[in-house]
Scaffold this active site. Structure first.
Site, PDB file in Angstrom:
ATOM      1  CD  GLU A 148      -4.145  -8.492   4.947  1.00 32.69           C
ATOM      2  OE1 GLU A 148      -3.905  -7.596   5.565  1.00 32.69           O
ATOM      3  OE2 GLU A 148      -3.176  -8.418   4.573  1.00 32.69           O
ATOM      4  CD  GLN A 184      -0.690  -7.905   6.700  1.00 33.72           C
ATOM      5  OE1 GLN A 184      -0.315  -7.784   5.673  1.00 33.72           O
ATOM      6  NE2 GLN A 184      -1.390  -6.641   7.677  1.00 33.72           N
ATOM      7  CG  ASP A 234      -7.943  -5.022   4.893  1.00 31.32           C
ATOM      8  OD1 ASP A 234      -8.811  -4.427   3.971  1.00 31.32           O
ATOM      9  OD2 ASP A 234      -6.250  -5.006   4.395  1.00 31.32           O
ATOM     10  CG  HIS A 283      -1.525  -0.897   1.023  1.00 30.39           C
ATOM     11  ND1 HIS A 283      -2.939  -0.810   0.268  1.00 30.39           N
ATOM     12  CD2 HIS A 283      -1.958  -1.865   1.778  1.00 30.39           C
ATOM     13  CE1 HIS A 283      -4.011  -1.960   0.181  1.00 30.39           C
ATOM     14  NE2 HIS A 283      -3.513  -2.885   1.610  1.00 30.39           N
TER      15      HIS A 283
END
Length: 260
Positions: free
Chosen positions: A146, A144, A172, A47
């Protein structure tokens, strides 16, 4: 077999929680200017504004300062993650991991044979670590979690050979669960429970857990739940907070001066 010289893995094995922050802006010198005293820097190739080239620069800065460099990559496939792996970062975060099959594919892309199928020959890793880097400096691989699907599969993901850590992606996950934006922090009861469950799932397979914990209350909750890799947030949040406080004081002084 050659000794594992990965500094991040050794630091995690020490048992002392590691604290760092995320670097989202691809600004030369930012890590050198702001990161002294932290344990790691999380360089965001998903991101953030980074490219593989600017990630290499940030990794160099971090390692020159004695920090562990951890890179979040934008996907799972080897063609996507290869240039980031070749930066020589001590850790790699794979986003949006939702199943054992995805975890296995990530390991194939990021580990050398016989565990995976990563290609040898990265320029920087060869130059810095030598031609045995595939034996001595394989990265810590972080999955991760999420989404609700990832949460349901957390135990299977943690059990995957080659995965070293589960990282809670609480924003998220909160969106996927339909939670209010105020509930994403790990000091909120629902997310603290999620982090506790992730820690138990990871510990059952000898793996670590990490999270983002902005502020002292969130940090305390993360440490209570057993998180060993804790990001304080990204540099823009710190800049906003510091500048907003300075501007508030400056405006107050200006108004006091202008008052009759």
């Amino acid at each position: 077999m050659s000794e594992d010289l990965n500094r991040l893995r050794k630091a995690l094995e020490s048992g002392r929680p590691l604290i760092g922050f995320a670097n989202t802006l691809a600004a030369d010198g930012l890590v050198e200017s702001a990161a002294a005293g932290f344990d790691f820097i999380w360089i965001d190739g998903q991101h953030g504004h980074h490219s593989p080239a600017t990630v290499r620069g940030a990794v160099r800065e971090a390692q020159r300062m004695g920090l562990c460099a951890v890179v979040r990559v934008p996907g799972h496939e080897y063609g996507v993650v290869g240039p980031f792996l070749d930066s020589g970062a001590e850790g790699i975060i794979a986003p949006m991991v939702e199943s054992k099959a995805q975890a296995e594919a990530i390991v194939r892309a990021m580990r050398f044979p016989p565990v995976g199928a990563r290609s040898f020959g990265g320029r920087r890793v060869c130059d810095v670590y030598g031609f045995d880097y595939h034996r001595t400096h394989e990265p810590v691989i972080v999955a991760q979690i999420e989404s609700a699907a990832g949460l349901r599969a957390a135990g299977e993901i943690a059990a995957t050979d080659g995965i070293d850590m589960l990282l809670l992606g609480s924003v998220d996950l909160a969106i996927d669960l339909g939670l209010d934006r105020s509930e994403w922090r790990v000091d909120a009861p629902r997310m603290a429970g999620v982090l506790h469950d992730l820690t138990r799932a990871a510990a059952a397979h000898g793996k670590w857990v990490g999270c983002v914990a902005p502020g002292p209350d969130a940090l305390a909750a993360a440490l209570r739940c057993g998180a060993r890799f804790v990001s304080a947030g990204d540099e823009t949040a710190f800049m906003r907070a510091g500048l907003a406080a300075w501007l508030q004081d400056a405006n107050r002084q200006r108004e006091d001066r202008d008052a009759p």
